[in-house]
Scaffold this active site. Sequence first.
Site, PDB file in Angstrom:
ATOM      1  N   ASP A  81       0.830  -1.252  -0.046  1.00  0.00           N
ATOM      2  CA  ASP A  81      -0.108   0.057  -0.091  1.00  0.00           C
ATOM      3  C   ASP A  81       0.840   1.171   0.099  1.00  0.00           C
ATOM      4  O   ASP A  81       1.929   1.386   0.595  1.00  0.00           O
ATOM      5  CB  ASP A  81      -0.746   0.044   1.127  1.00  0.00           C
ATOM      6  CG  ASP A  81      -1.930   1.124   1.411  1.00  0.00           C
ATOM      7  OD1 ASP A  81      -2.386   1.375  -0.039  1.00  0.00           O
ATOM      8  OD2 ASP A  81      -2.524   1.298   2.308  1.00  0.00           O
ATOM      9  N   GLU A 188      -3.279  -0.437  -8.398  1.00  0.00           N
ATOM     10  CA  GLU A 188      -4.171   0.673  -8.150  1.00  0.00           C
ATOM     11  C   GLU A 188      -3.496   1.897  -7.821  1.00  0.00           C
ATOM     12  O   GLU A 188      -2.300   2.070  -7.623  1.00  0.00           O
ATOM     13  CB  GLU A 188      -4.619   0.421  -6.477  1.00  0.00           C
ATOM     14  CG  GLU A 188      -5.574   1.237  -5.872  1.00  0.00           C
ATOM     15  CD  GLU A 188      -6.157   0.760  -4.616  1.00  0.00           C
ATOM     16  OE1 GLU A 188      -7.241   0.367  -4.605  1.00  0.00           O
ATOM     17  OE2 GLU A 188      -5.458   0.706  -3.617  1.00  0.00           O
TER      18      GLU A 188
END
Length: 416
Positions: A81, A188
């Site tokens: 992330d 992402e």
Amino acid sequence: MIKPTLLGTEPSFGFGDRLGLASPGHLESLKQYGGPIRGIFAQQSIREMTRTDRTPEQVMSCAADAIKDAGFDQPWGADADHLKTHDDVDRTAKAGFVFFTIDPSDNVDQQADNYDADKIESLYKAPQWAEQYMGKTVTLPCGTAIEFDELTIKRAAVKYAKAIVHAVEMAGYIKDTTSKLNQGHEIEISVDETEQPTTHAEHYIIADQLIKAGVNLVSLAPRFIGNLEKGIDYIGDVELLEVSLKQHAEIAEMLGPYKLSLHSGSDKLSMYPAFARATKGRFHVKTAGTSYLEALRVVAMQNEDLFRRIIDFSRDRYETDKATYHVHATLNSAPPQSEVKDLKELESLYLERWEDVAPNTGFTAPGRQILHCTFGSVLTDKTLSAELRQVLEEHPDTHKQILADHFVKHLDALRY
């Protein structure tokens, strides 16, 4: 070691685990839910790993071991992330992560929406893509027309042009790095950690440019309207949000399809049904701090003295640690633990769940945010961290059930 897989556009839910002890509860919640959502069980940002003194390998192995012990046989994901540098990619790819969230927020002009036309003109440097959109109108299936007038395009360029360049470059590096390791990858893009919402025109330009550059875009996290603060429910008009979400989702369908991603998704239950409806199930939700807070609930149940000491420590650290978060909580908005004799009242003040929060009406859970923002300091304090882990390791069934109860409510709210 059991390995994560690519999840594509299947609905997915990220279970952040800052202690490495939460995966059994996460797995149990998904089992009890019984729906189509895929779990991402290894999920942590480089920033969080630094704050919790963990490595990508530790994050991955804790999730994989729990999955093996639970006999879980469904596809699952692993999210590296908020990546910002090549080193971030190297470290997480080597550990086996397959879902890479690029965070280009350092390259976003956070004040662009506040600039008048003259200021925009003075800052504008035409990117190569500007002429592609000048004067263009895109009509979404819902009937909304996105107008790409000159000011809209120039503002988007001032706000996001550098971020697009950075994201494309990072995606290329991820592709090359994972290829050398014979691993698949999914990308992402996160532009949610900004002060101002991502307009539909800006979303369209960002995604269109990434896809045209060959980025394997599986998920995009815009900055939605309203306030999505850490550890509490959504603050804003959910009906207006759903209209905006539907338009974002239709852009994702038109250009991709790719998933619409909700970051800071912990405890945002009042907006979950709207999010699920608008995306028609093509979504990703990311949570993290809420698992840590539920671990503290176990501590409150089993060791009141430790819970009170963590509150004191967190209050001492809050003014420093909140710097990287957009939160409303102040030390004056929640009393010191010494002023609250009743444990149940103290737990309510500092671990208030979303069902106790009046959704959409403003900020009502200051204690929860104080504890949320200071997790890194607690988990890197040798004494408090060791005692916290001891409580959880001595009461694994309680910890597992507390988490399962908590996350079943999240997952149920996302049924579509």
